[in-house]
Each structure stands twice: as C-alpha cells, then as structure tokens.
Design a protein around this motif. Structure first.
Motif, PDB file in Angstrom:
ATOM      1  N   ALA A 162      70.946-128.434  81.023  1.00  0.00           N
ATOM      2  CA  ALA A 162      69.350-128.581  81.221  1.00  0.00           C
ATOM      3  C   ALA A 162      69.065-128.593  82.284  1.00  0.00           C
ATOM      4  O   ALA A 162      68.263-127.987  82.830  1.00  0.00           O
ATOM      5  CB  ALA A 162      68.288-128.524  80.524  1.00  0.00           C
ATOM      6  N   GLU A 163      68.779-130.434  82.783  1.00  0.00           N
ATOM      7  CA  GLU A 163      69.059-130.622  84.312  1.00  0.00           C
ATOM      8  C   GLU A 163      69.126-130.097  84.935  1.00  0.00           C
ATOM      9  O   GLU A 163      68.447-129.913  86.400  1.00  0.00           O
ATOM     10  CB  GLU A 163      69.373-132.005  83.922  1.00  0.00           C
ATOM     11  N   ARG A 164      70.639-129.555  85.301  1.00  0.00           N
ATOM     12  CA  ARG A 164      71.323-128.808  85.964  1.00  0.00           C
ATOM     13  C   ARG A 164      70.394-127.094  86.432  1.00  0.00           C
ATOM     14  O   ARG A 164      69.676-126.986  87.864  1.00  0.00           O
ATOM     15  CB  ARG A 164      72.703-128.682  86.144  1.00  0.00           C
ATOM     16  N   VAL A 165      70.453-126.476  85.681  1.00  0.00           N
ATOM     17  CA  VAL A 165      69.998-125.084  85.570  1.00  0.00           C
ATOM     18  C   VAL A 165      68.016-125.817  85.578  1.00  0.00           C
ATOM     19  O   VAL A 165      67.448-124.562  86.581  1.00  0.00           O
ATOM     20  CB  VAL A 165      69.574-124.993  84.213  1.00  0.00           C
ATOM     21  N   LEU A 166      67.218-126.491  85.007  1.00  0.00           N
ATOM     22  CA  LEU A 166      65.625-126.766  85.770  1.00  0.00           C
ATOM     23  C   LEU A 166      65.755-126.981  86.712  1.00  0.00           C
ATOM     24  O   LEU A 166      65.158-126.819  88.352  1.00  0.00           O
ATOM     25  CB  LEU A 166      65.004-127.416  84.077  1.00  0.00           C
ATOM     26  N   PRO A 190      61.622-128.470  78.684  1.00  0.00           N
ATOM     27  CA  PRO A 190      60.767-129.202  79.577  1.00  0.00           C
ATOM     28  C   PRO A 190      59.387-128.818  78.848  1.00  0.00           C
ATOM     29  O   PRO A 190      59.230-127.911  79.178  1.00  0.00           O
ATOM     30  CB  PRO A 190      60.195-129.100  81.008  1.00  0.00           C
ATOM     31  N   ARG A 191      58.789-129.766  78.245  1.00  0.00           N
ATOM     32  CA  ARG A 191      57.208-129.362  77.636  1.00  0.00           C
ATOM     33  C   ARG A 191      55.993-129.827  78.463  1.00  0.00           C
ATOM     34  O   ARG A 191      54.764-128.725  78.450  1.00  0.00           O
ATOM     35  CB  ARG A 191      57.005-130.044  76.435  1.00  0.00           C
ATOM     36  N   GLN A 192      56.305-129.571  80.056  1.00  0.00           N
ATOM     37  CA  GLN A 192      54.862-130.000  80.443  1.00  0.00           C
ATOM     38  C   GLN A 192      55.187-129.160  81.735  1.00  0.00           C
ATOM     39  O   GLN A 192      56.440-128.565  82.256  1.00  0.00           O
ATOM     40  CB  GLN A 192      54.028-131.493  80.827  1.00  0.00           C
ATOM     41  N   GLY A 193      54.220-128.720  82.458  1.00  0.00           N
ATOM     42  CA  GLY A 193      55.279-127.940  83.977  1.00  0.00           C
ATOM     43  C   GLY A 193      55.253-126.775  84.429  1.00  0.00           C
ATOM     44  O   GLY A 193      55.445-126.371  85.263  1.00  0.00           O
ATOM     45  N   GLY A 217      59.053-119.344  72.790  1.00  0.00           N
ATOM     46  CA  GLY A 217      57.858-118.873  74.271  1.00  0.00           C
ATOM     47  C   GLY A 217      58.783-118.079  75.235  1.00  0.00           C
ATOM     48  O   GLY A 217      59.782-118.900  75.651  1.00  0.00           O
ATOM     49  N   VAL A 218      57.466-117.921  76.442  1.00  0.00           N
ATOM     50  CA  VAL A 218      58.690-116.955  76.923  1.00  0.00           C
ATOM     51  C   VAL A 218      57.755-117.904  78.401  1.00  0.00           C
ATOM     52  O   VAL A 218      56.271-118.177  77.901  1.00  0.00           O
ATOM     53  CB  VAL A 218      58.173-115.761  77.309  1.00  0.00           C
ATOM     54  N   TRP A 219      58.421-119.202  79.013  1.00  0.00           N
ATOM     55  CA  TRP A 219      57.259-119.880  80.159  1.00  0.00           C
ATOM     56  C   TRP A 219      57.639-119.099  81.968  1.00  0.00           C
ATOM     57  O   TRP A 219      58.974-118.292  81.853  1.00  0.00           O
ATOM     58  CB  TRP A 219      57.187-121.026  79.561  1.00  0.00           C
TER      59      TRP A 219
END
Ligand SMILES: C[S@@+](CC[C@H](N)C(=O)[O-])C[C@H]1O[C@@H](n2cnc3c(N)ncnc32)[C@H](O)[C@@H]1O
Length: 222
Positions: A162-166, A190-193, A217-219
């Motif tokens: 997750a960290e690398r992809v984000l 990450p629930r924000q931003g 969800g889709v963000w």
C-alpha cells in the motif's frame, strides 16, 4: 510474494480453464471472469501445495471487492474511460481493464507482478470480447507511464504494498494522470485526502473475506 514459476505448469491457460469457472462478476455481471469457487477450490490449497506447482496465491482467480467497485463505477460512468488510455495497476484477473474497455477506452494495459496473470488476463479479455494488453513487471520501480487513467483495485491489503503503490499513484497524479482507487476498507487504505465518488455493497466470498457483502468505495486522487 514468490513470483510464480510458471515453468512448472506447462499450459497456464489450460490450468486456469480446469481450476476455475467462467461466471459473472457479482457487482458487474456484464463482465464474466474465470474465477475459483466452491466447486473448484484452489483457494483452499495450502501455500505449500501451491508452491509445489510454482504458483503464488492465485489473486487472479477472484474478483476482489475493490476491483468490482471500480468496474461497476466505470460501467455506470463511461465518460471516465471512454477514449482514454488506461493502466489497470495490480490487475489480478484484469477486471478493471476489461471494464475500462467495455466503457469505451481507447486502450487498456493490465499490469501485475504474478506471471500467471498474463494467461488469466488474456482468457478473461477474450471471454468478454475486448482487447487488453498485459505487462508482468513491477512498475513501481520506475516513473508512472503516460496514460490518461490509472485504476487501482484493492491494493491496500498489505502495508509495504500500500505504501509503495500510494506514493507511486501520487506521482502519477502530480503528472496529470487521473487515478481511481477501489477499496473495501482495508487496513492500509488512507481514509483522508481522497475524493469519494461512490459506494457499493459488493458480494464477495467468505472463503477470503470476513463478510459476504462488503461496503466498497471508489475514490479519486483529488
Ligand atoms: C487483492 S489483488 C487485486 C486484483 C484486482 N485489482 C482486483 O481488484 O480484482 C492484488 C494484486 O496486486 C498484485 N500486486 C502486488 N504488488 C504488485 C506490484 N508491485 N505491481 C503490480 N501488481 C502487484 C498482486 O499480484 C495481486 O494480483
């Protein structure tokens, strides 16, 4: 992950056809995928048994909740993909790339690090009458490709991934790429931003998930 040694299985496409069933994706039934189910339980094989076959855990044999949500969103909002060049990052089965092509994308590339995905993506694309290119490589080690849209379905299940992809998706976004993420509330999401676009009640399987229906969800990166 080990990186599947596909040499131990002579014909990956034949293995997939034998151990999966072509069936509609629960939340995007316009699309059919070769997936494992209770009748073909490759998910129940131990890591040791999979290892003897040279296989990673077969992520490609399941329509993950995050990917299902992105697929539903694209099929209902075709303007997001129509005419665009698209990368389905961490594609597994190729579900998001297939949805993008069905929504009118100009071109879709599905990328994963598991070599077995190449055959799965090809079979799934063919079953849905669309063309999807595939690349088996870790694109995170280099600058994101110059596409219009990157789709990332269910990539927050593991902290290092997750960290690398984000971080990589943020770089793509800064370069002007539209980025959509589908996620069912995984621990490292990450629930924000992020800009929230849609929520769905997605059917998955208790073989893999804690609940049969997962709010997903889709963000977009804002
Ligand atoms: C939970 S599955 C999601 C598959 C698909 N997006 C979906 O929603 O159905 C996660 C996928 O990420 C892939 N993956 C993990 N690290 C990766 C990386 N660095 N580059 C590309 N794919 C990666 C795995 O091989 C696996 O297929």
């Amino acid at each position: 992950m080990r990186g599947g040694d596909v040499r131990l299985i002579d014909d990956p496409a034949d293995f997939i056809r034998t151990h999966t069933v072509l069936q509609p994706v629960p939340h995007a039934p316009e699309i059919r995928l070769y997936v494992a189910d209770e009748i073909t339980p490759i998910w129940k094989m131990t890591e040791e048994a999979l290892g003897e076959l040279g296989l990673d855990p077969p992520f490609w044999a399941f329509a993950w909740a995050g990917g299902q949500a992105i697929a539903r969103y694209l099929l209902d909002h075709t303007e997001e993909a129509a005419g665009k060049t698209v990368l389905d990052f961490a594609s597994g089965s190729g579900l998001c790339a297939i949805a993008a092509m069905m929504a009118g994308a100009k071109q879709a590339l599905a990328c994963d690090i598991d070599p077995f995905c190449r055959a799965a993506i090809a079979l799934n694309a063919q079953a849905n009458g669309v063309r999807v290119e595939s690349v088996i490589d870790d694109l995170l080690d280099r600058p994101p490709p110059a596409v219009d849209l990157i789709l990332a379905g269910d990539i927050c299940y593991d902290k290092p991934v997750a960290e690398r992809v984000l971080a990589w998706l943020a770089t793509a976004h800064a370069a002007g790429v539209r980025v959509l993420i589908g996620d069912p509330g995984r621990t490292y999401f990450p629930r924000q931003g992020l800009a929230h676009l849609a929520d769905y009640q997605v059917r998955t399987t208790r073989e893999l998930e804690d609940f049969e229906i997962k709010k997903t969800g889709v963000w977009a990166l804002p």
